[in-house]
Structures are given as structure tokens and as C-alpha cells.
Design a protein around this motif. Structure first.
Motif, PDB file in Angstrom:
ATOM      1  N   GLN A  16      -0.326  -3.318  14.199  1.00  8.52           N
ATOM      2  CA  GLN A  16      -0.611  -4.599  13.551  1.00  8.52           C
ATOM      3  C   GLN A  16      -0.510  -4.463  12.033  1.00  8.52           C
ATOM      4  OE1 GLN A  16      -4.450  -6.274  14.594  1.00  8.52           O
ATOM      5  NE2 GLN A  16      -3.528  -8.297  14.717  1.00  8.52           N
ATOM      6  N   ALA A  17      -1.029  -3.372  11.486  1.00  4.93           N
ATOM      7  CA  ALA A  17      -0.932  -3.138  10.037  1.00  4.93           C
ATOM      8  C   ALA A  17       0.522  -2.980   9.607  1.00  4.93           C
ATOM      9  CB  ALA A  17      -1.742  -1.904   9.650  1.00  4.93           C
ATOM     10  N   LEU A  18       1.318  -2.346  10.443  1.00  2.00           N
ATOM     11  CA  LEU A  18       2.729  -2.120  10.109  1.00  2.00           C
ATOM     12  C   LEU A  18       3.578  -3.379  10.239  1.00  2.00           C
ATOM     13  CD1 LEU A  18       3.198   1.409  11.682  1.00  2.00           C
ATOM     14  CD2 LEU A  18       3.212   0.821   9.237  1.00  2.00           C
ATOM     15  N   GLN A  19       3.033  -4.436  10.810  1.00  2.00           N
ATOM     16  CA  GLN A  19       3.778  -5.691  10.863  1.00  2.00           C
ATOM     17  C   GLN A  19       4.008  -6.244   9.463  1.00  2.00           C
ATOM     18  OE1 GLN A  19       1.261  -7.669  13.930  1.00  2.00           O
ATOM     19  NE2 GLN A  19       3.226  -8.086  14.928  1.00  2.00           N
ATOM     20  N   GLU A  20       3.178  -5.824   8.510  1.00  2.00           N
ATOM     21  CA  GLU A  20       3.333  -6.270   7.122  1.00  2.00           C
ATOM     22  C   GLU A  20       4.454  -5.520   6.400  1.00  2.00           C
ATOM     23  OE1 GLU A  20       1.582  -8.863   5.973  1.00  2.00           O
ATOM     24  OE2 GLU A  20       0.748  -8.962   7.995  1.00  2.00           O
ATOM     25  N   GLY A  21       4.883  -4.388   6.945  1.00  2.00           N
ATOM     26  CA  GLY A  21       5.942  -3.598   6.323  1.00  2.00           C
ATOM     27  C   GLY A  21       5.605  -2.118   6.328  1.00  2.00           C
ATOM     28  N   SER A  22       6.439  -1.347   5.683  1.00  2.00           N
ATOM     29  CA  SER A  22       6.317   0.102   5.632  1.00  2.00           C
ATOM     30  C   SER A  22       5.050   0.519   4.881  1.00  2.00           C
ATOM     31  CB  SER A  22       7.561   0.669   4.935  1.00  2.00           C
ATOM     32  OG  SER A  22       7.462   2.056   4.806  1.00  2.00           O
ATOM     33  N   LEU A  23       4.307   1.480   5.471  1.00  2.00           N
ATOM     34  CA  LEU A  23       3.074   1.966   4.851  1.00  2.00           C
ATOM     35  C   LEU A  23       2.972   3.475   4.989  1.00  2.00           C
ATOM     36  CD1 LEU A  23       0.542  -0.662   6.272  1.00  2.00           C
ATOM     37  CD2 LEU A  23       1.418  -0.565   3.933  1.00  2.00           C
ATOM     38  N   LEU A  28      -2.353   3.292   5.633  1.00  2.00           N
ATOM     39  CA  LEU A  28      -2.789   2.942   6.987  1.00  2.00           C
ATOM     40  C   LEU A  28      -4.262   3.277   7.195  1.00  2.00           C
ATOM     41  CD1 LEU A  28       0.398   3.990   8.932  1.00  2.00           C
ATOM     42  CD2 LEU A  28      -0.595   1.691   8.861  1.00  2.00           C
ATOM     43  N   VAL A  29      -4.724   4.375   6.608  1.00  2.00           N
ATOM     44  CA  VAL A  29      -6.148   4.714   6.659  1.00  2.00           C
ATOM     45  C   VAL A  29      -6.953   3.580   6.028  1.00  2.00           C
ATOM     46  CG1 VAL A  29      -7.905   6.260   5.695  1.00  2.00           C
ATOM     47  CG2 VAL A  29      -5.841   7.216   6.746  1.00  2.00           C
ATOM     48  N   GLU A  30      -6.513   3.135   4.871  1.00  2.00           N
ATOM     49  CA  GLU A  30      -7.203   2.070   4.153  1.00  2.00           C
ATOM     50  C   GLU A  30      -7.148   0.745   4.928  1.00  2.00           C
ATOM     51  OE1 GLU A  30      -6.579  -0.110  -0.083  1.00  2.00           O
ATOM     52  OE2 GLU A  30      -6.509   2.084  -0.088  1.00  2.00           O
ATOM     53  N   LEU A  51       8.044   3.676  18.929  1.00  2.00           N
ATOM     54  CA  LEU A  51       7.532   2.386  18.479  1.00  2.00           C
ATOM     55  C   LEU A  51       7.513   2.288  16.963  1.00  2.00           C
ATOM     56  CD1 LEU A  51       4.627   1.962  21.040  1.00  2.00           C
ATOM     57  CD2 LEU A  51       6.841   0.800  21.025  1.00  2.00           C
ATOM     58  N   VAL A  52       7.440   3.436  16.290  1.00  2.00           N
ATOM     59  CA  VAL A  52       7.519   3.466  14.829  1.00  2.00           C
ATOM     60  C   VAL A  52       8.562   4.496  14.415  1.00  2.00           C
ATOM     61  CG1 VAL A  52       5.109   2.767  14.495  1.00  2.00           C
ATOM     62  CG2 VAL A  52       5.676   5.189  14.530  1.00  2.00           C
ATOM     63  N   LYS A  53       9.063   4.299  13.218  1.00  2.00           N
ATOM     64  CA  LYS A  53       9.951   5.304  12.631  1.00  2.00           C
ATOM     65  C   LYS A  53       9.367   5.712  11.290  1.00  2.00           C
ATOM     66  CE  LYS A  53      13.133   1.739  10.999  1.00  2.00           C
ATOM     67  NZ  LYS A  53      14.513   1.266  11.018  1.00  2.00           N
ATOM     68  N   LYS A  54       9.749   6.892  10.838  1.00  2.00           N
ATOM     69  CA  LYS A  54       9.189   7.396   9.589  1.00  2.00           C
ATOM     70  C   LYS A  54      10.297   7.811   8.647  1.00  2.00           C
ATOM     71  CE  LYS A  54       8.300  11.970  11.568  1.00  2.00           C
ATOM     72  NZ  LYS A  54       7.275  12.996  11.791  1.00  2.00           N
ATOM     73  N   SER A  55       9.961   7.764   7.360  1.00  2.00           N
ATOM     74  CA  SER A  55      10.893   8.203   6.325  1.00  2.00           C
ATOM     75  C   SER A  55      10.082   8.848   5.209  1.00  2.00           C
ATOM     76  CB  SER A  55      11.703   7.019   5.797  1.00  2.00           C
ATOM     77  OG  SER A  55      10.847   6.040   5.258  1.00  2.00           O
ATOM     78  N   ARG A  56      10.678   9.812   4.577  1.00  2.00           N
ATOM     79  CA  ARG A  56      10.005  10.522   3.497  1.00  2.00           C
ATOM     80  C   ARG A  56      10.325   9.846   2.169  1.00  2.00           C
ATOM     81  NH1 ARG A  56       7.046  14.687   3.081  1.00  2.00           N
ATOM     82  NH2 ARG A  56       7.394  15.434   5.180  1.00  2.00           N
ATOM     83  N   ALA A  57       9.262   9.669   1.368  1.00  2.28           N
ATOM     84  CA  ALA A  57       9.403   9.114   0.018  1.00  2.28           C
ATOM     85  C   ALA A  57       8.670  10.061  -0.926  1.00  2.28           C
ATOM     86  CB  ALA A  57       8.825   7.707  -0.047  1.00  2.28           C
ATOM     87  N   GLY A  58       9.374  11.065  -1.401  1.00  2.00           N
ATOM     88  CA  GLY A  58       8.740  12.092  -2.227  1.00  2.00           C
ATOM     89  C   GLY A  58       7.799  12.919  -1.371  1.00  2.00           C
ATOM     90  N   VAL A  59       6.519  12.971  -1.760  1.00  4.16           N
ATOM     91  CA  VAL A  59       5.544  13.741  -0.995  1.00  4.16           C
ATOM     92  C   VAL A  59       4.908  12.925   0.126  1.00  4.16           C
ATOM     93  CG1 VAL A  59       5.020  15.288  -2.915  1.00  4.16           C
ATOM     94  CG2 VAL A  59       3.680  13.203  -2.615  1.00  4.16           C
ATOM     95  N   TYR A  63       5.711   4.938   7.299  1.00 10.00           N
ATOM     96  CA  TYR A  63       5.955   4.521   8.673  1.00 10.00           C
ATOM     97  C   TYR A  63       6.251   3.035   8.696  1.00 10.00           C
ATOM     98  CZ  TYR A  63       4.228   9.009  10.261  1.00 10.00           C
ATOM     99  OH  TYR A  63       4.079  10.353  10.483  1.00 10.00           O
ATOM    100  N   GLU A  64       7.086   2.631   9.653  1.00 10.76           N
ATOM    101  CA  GLU A  64       7.367   1.218   9.858  1.00 10.76           C
ATOM    102  C   GLU A  64       7.669   1.000  11.334  1.00 10.76           C
ATOM    103  OE1 GLU A  64      11.456  -0.051   8.399  1.00 10.76           O
ATOM    104  OE2 GLU A  64      11.205   1.871   7.360  1.00 10.76           O
TER     105      GLU A  64
END
Length: 94
Positions: A16-23, A28-30, A51-59, A63-64
């Protein structure tokens, strides 16, 4: 396997949180109030179920939702759970 994955309320909260976009995990903890360990554990399951995919952004790892079908599925499952909870609350209150 899919419905077993979706049967965990914490995973639904993440979706549900990821419906807003990549986090990121921290975001996601917050957004969910879950511990970082729980978020990471559930994201591993959600990723394994595609159900989700992940990508690295620096460190950070972001997830989206994997695709629009996951968004629709989450909407349906979350709506059902919200209706069930509202019915339970009405039964308890009156």
C-alpha cells in the motif's frame, strides 16, 4: 503462493505504501511503522514473489511495485480488508 504472500498484513501495508511510488527501506519504515528488520524481511518475500522490484540508488535500495497488476491487486485486497475491519468495528460497537 501469491495469496499466502498477501495474507500477511505487514506485506499489504508495504504494498500500500509503494502505491505512492518508489521508496527506500528507511522511507518504508517511516511510512508503515514497522521495524527495519521486519520491512527488510517482508520485502525479501515480496521481491521473491515478484510483487516488487528493487533498484540501487547510491547506498540506498529503492523498492517499487513490479507492475500495474500488483497495484490493482493490492487495491482489491486492501479494500476487502478495510471493509472487513469496518464490519468488525460496527459489530463491536453496536
Amino acid at each position: 503462493m501469491l495469496f499466502a504472500t498477501l495474507s500477511e498484513p505487514s506485506r499489504l501495508r508495504l504494498l500500500q505504501a509503494l502505491q505512492e511510488g518508489s521508496l527506500s527501506v528507511g522511507e518504508l519504515v517511516e511510512a508503515t511503522g514497522l521495524s527495519q528488520a521486519n520491512v527488510s524481511k517482508h520485502l525479501t518475500v515480496l521481491h521473491g514473489a515478484r510483487l516488487v522490484k528493487k533498484s540501487r540508488a547510491g547506498v540506498f535500495v529503492n523498492y517499487e511495485l513490479a507492475d500495474s497488476v500488483v497495484d490493482q491487486l493490492c487495491g482489491l485486497v486492501c479494500a476487502k480488508m478495510e471493509r472487513d475491519l469496518a464490519e468488525e468495528a460496527r459489530a463491536l460497537n453496536g
